[in-house]
Design an enzyme around this catalytic site. Sequence first.
Site, PDB file in Angstrom:
ATOM      1  N   PRO A   9       0.785  -1.231   0.000  1.00 54.39           N
ATOM      2  CA  PRO A   9       0.000   0.000   0.000  1.00 54.39           C
ATOM      3  C   PRO A   9       0.818   1.283   0.000  1.00 54.39           C
ATOM      4  CG  PRO A   9      -0.136  -1.142   2.116  1.00 54.39           C
ATOM      5  CD  PRO A   9       0.502  -2.086   1.156  1.00 54.39           C
ATOM      6  N   ASN A  10       0.302   2.234  -0.740  1.00 54.75           N
ATOM      7  CA  ASN A  10       0.824   3.609  -0.827  1.00 54.75           C
ATOM      8  C   ASN A  10       2.110   3.748  -1.640  1.00 54.75           C
ATOM      9  OD1 ASN A  10      -1.286   4.767   0.859  1.00 54.75           O
ATOM     10  ND2 ASN A  10      -0.299   3.664   2.544  1.00 54.75           N
ATOM     11  N   ARG A  17       4.423  11.038  -1.985  1.00 53.10           N
ATOM     12  CA  ARG A  17       4.318  10.673  -0.569  1.00 53.10           C
ATOM     13  C   ARG A  17       5.653  10.896   0.152  1.00 53.10           C
ATOM     14  NH1 ARG A  17       4.781   4.330   1.102  1.00 53.10           N
ATOM     15  NH2 ARG A  17       4.101   4.889   3.179  1.00 53.10           N
ATOM     16  N   TYR A  22      10.968   8.790   1.195  1.00 54.61           N
ATOM     17  CA  TYR A  22      10.882   7.803   0.108  1.00 54.61           C
ATOM     18  C   TYR A  22      11.445   8.300  -1.222  1.00 54.61           C
ATOM     19  CZ  TYR A  22       7.825   5.596   3.526  1.00 54.61           C
ATOM     20  OH  TYR A  22       7.325   5.032   4.673  1.00 54.61           O
ATOM     21  N   ASN A  73       8.092  -5.646  -1.210  1.00 56.89           N
ATOM     22  CA  ASN A  73       8.030  -4.559  -0.240  1.00 56.89           C
ATOM     23  C   ASN A  73       6.571  -4.497   0.222  1.00 56.89           C
ATOM     24  OD1 ASN A  73       7.918  -2.262   1.264  1.00 56.89           O
ATOM     25  ND2 ASN A  73       8.979  -0.950  -0.221  1.00 56.89           N
ATOM     26  N   ALA A  76       3.293  -0.950   4.651  1.00 58.83           N
ATOM     27  CA  ALA A  76       2.779  -0.963   6.034  1.00 58.83           C
ATOM     28  C   ALA A  76       2.378  -2.364   6.491  1.00 58.83           C
ATOM     29  CB  ALA A  76       1.595  -0.014   6.154  1.00 58.83           C
ATOM     30  N   HIS A  79       4.476  -4.713   8.904  1.00 55.35           N
ATOM     31  CA  HIS A  79       4.467  -4.639  10.366  1.00 55.35           C
ATOM     32  C   HIS A  79       3.197  -5.191  10.990  1.00 55.35           C
ATOM     33  CE1 HIS A  79       7.671  -2.046   9.107  1.00 55.35           C
ATOM     34  NE2 HIS A  79       6.836  -1.144   8.617  1.00 55.35           N
ATOM     35  N   ASP A  86       2.158 -15.809   6.116  1.00 56.48           N
ATOM     36  CA  ASP A  86       1.692 -17.182   5.889  1.00 56.48           C
ATOM     37  C   ASP A  86       1.648 -17.522   4.397  1.00 56.48           C
ATOM     38  OD1 ASP A  86       1.479 -17.680   8.570  1.00 56.48           O
ATOM     39  OD2 ASP A  86      -0.703 -17.509   8.664  1.00 56.48           O
ATOM     40  N   GLU A  97      13.095  -9.257   0.866  1.00 52.78           N
ATOM     41  CA  GLU A  97      12.325  -8.119   1.368  1.00 52.78           C
ATOM     42  C   GLU A  97      13.067  -6.817   1.074  1.00 52.78           C
ATOM     43  OE1 GLU A  97      12.336  -8.102   5.651  1.00 52.78           O
ATOM     44  OE2 GLU A  97      10.552  -6.837   5.791  1.00 52.78           O
ATOM     45  N   HIS A  99      12.836  -2.464   1.717  1.00 51.72           N
ATOM     46  CA  HIS A  99      12.228  -1.228   2.212  1.00 51.72           C
ATOM     47  C   HIS A  99      13.055  -0.062   1.706  1.00 51.72           C
ATOM     48  CE1 HIS A  99       9.468  -3.428   4.626  1.00 51.72           C
ATOM     49  NE2 HIS A  99      10.477  -4.164   5.070  1.00 51.72           N
ATOM     50  N   ILE A 100      12.354   0.906   1.162  1.00 55.79           N
ATOM     51  CA  ILE A 100      13.038   2.081   0.600  1.00 55.79           C
ATOM     52  C   ILE A 100      13.720   2.869   1.718  1.00 55.79           C
ATOM     53  CG2 ILE A 100      12.631   4.279  -0.592  1.00 55.79           C
ATOM     54  CD1 ILE A 100      10.220   2.771  -1.992  1.00 55.79           C
ATOM     55  N   SER A 101      12.995   3.049   2.812  1.00 57.92           N
ATOM     56  CA  SER A 101      13.548   3.789   3.957  1.00 57.92           C
ATOM     57  C   SER A 101      14.240   2.802   4.902  1.00 57.92           C
ATOM     58  CB  SER A 101      12.419   4.512   4.693  1.00 57.92           C
ATOM     59  OG  SER A 101      11.532   3.559   5.265  1.00 57.92           O
ATOM     60  N   ARG A 106      13.455   3.994  12.378  1.00 54.99           N
ATOM     61  CA  ARG A 106      12.183   4.726  12.461  1.00 54.99           C
ATOM     62  C   ARG A 106      11.374   4.313  13.702  1.00 54.99           C
ATOM     63  NH1 ARG A 106       9.372   4.731   6.784  1.00 54.99           N
ATOM     64  NH2 ARG A 106       8.072   6.239   7.902  1.00 54.99           N
ATOM     65  N   ARG A 110       7.553   0.046  13.564  1.00 55.92           N
ATOM     66  CA  ARG A 110       8.116  -0.458  12.295  1.00 55.92           C
ATOM     67  C   ARG A 110       9.253  -1.457  12.538  1.00 55.92           C
ATOM     68  NH1 ARG A 110       5.753   3.119   8.410  1.00 55.92           N
ATOM     69  NH2 ARG A 110       5.370   5.112   9.403  1.00 55.92           N
TER      70      ARG A 110
HETATM   71  C1  DQA Z   1       8.293   0.992   3.630  1.00 55.12           C
HETATM   72  C2  DQA Z   1       8.414   1.170   5.142  1.00 55.12           C
HETATM   73  C3  DQA Z   1       7.093   0.901   5.830  1.00 55.12           C
HETATM   74  O1  DQA Z   1       7.224   1.067   7.236  1.00 55.12           O
HETATM   75  C4  DQA Z   1       6.048   1.874   5.342  1.00 55.12           C
HETATM   76  O2  DQA Z   1       4.788   1.587   5.929  1.00 55.12           O
HETATM   77  C5  DQA Z   1       5.947   1.908   3.844  1.00 55.12           C
HETATM   78  C6  DQA Z   1       7.162   1.825   3.049  1.00 55.12           C
HETATM   79  C7  DQA Z   1       9.579   1.364   2.884  1.00 55.12           C
HETATM   80  O3  DQA Z   1       9.693   1.005   1.720  1.00 55.12           O
HETATM   81  O4  DQA Z   1      10.450   2.038   3.458  1.00 55.12           O
HETATM   82  O5  DQA Z   1       4.863   2.112   3.300  1.00 55.12           O
HETATM   83  O6  DQA Z   1       8.033  -0.398   3.366  1.00 55.12           O
END
Ligand code: DQA
Length: 152
Positions: A9-10, A17, A22, A73, A76, A79, A86, A97, A99-101, A106, A110
């Site tokens: 998501p997002n 965003r 990001y 990725n 959210a 977490h 599963d 896996e 994560h951009i950040s 953080r 997270r």
């Molecule tokens: C994220 C980190 C997550 O905590 C956050 O909810 C995201 C992006 C990242 O790519 O850094 O939506 O997965």
Amino acid sequence: MNILVINGPNLNLLGIREPDLYGKQDYKALVKLVEDTCAQEGIGVEVFQSNHEGVLVDKIQAALGTVDGIVINPAAYTHTSVAILDALKAVALPAVEVHISDVSQREEFRQVSYAGRACIKTYMGLGLEGYRQAILYLKEFLKQNEKSGTEA
Ligand code: DQA
């Protein structure tokens, strides 16, 4: 070799965003980076994004028998989602896996990654470059596995 790159998501709002976290590059730029990397490496790829947990679970399930590995990725849902964990365990495909950040630096909430428990490696805090690293790692892993598979 075929892989699936899944974004949660997002991430479709990349560029708009929270650019301080990001970056300024948009989702289209991420898709291009993934597709260009895979083309260079001779890997077939599908890039998928959804804002919906169940849709992500369906996509992971559908990967069974169709791809060799997954880069994910979960955003959210990283977490919160035992369902995504599963699903990854159920298909038992090698998954990396991303994560951009740098989630390790953080908020407290997270610091847990459910999906990460089913992944062979995690890249975080590298921006979009993390996806490239994840693809290269997955390729090497699959190559090694292919070799040991034929030796056995
Ligand atoms: C994220 C980190 C997550 O905590 C956050 O909810 C995201 C992006 C990242 O790519 O850094 O939506 O997965």
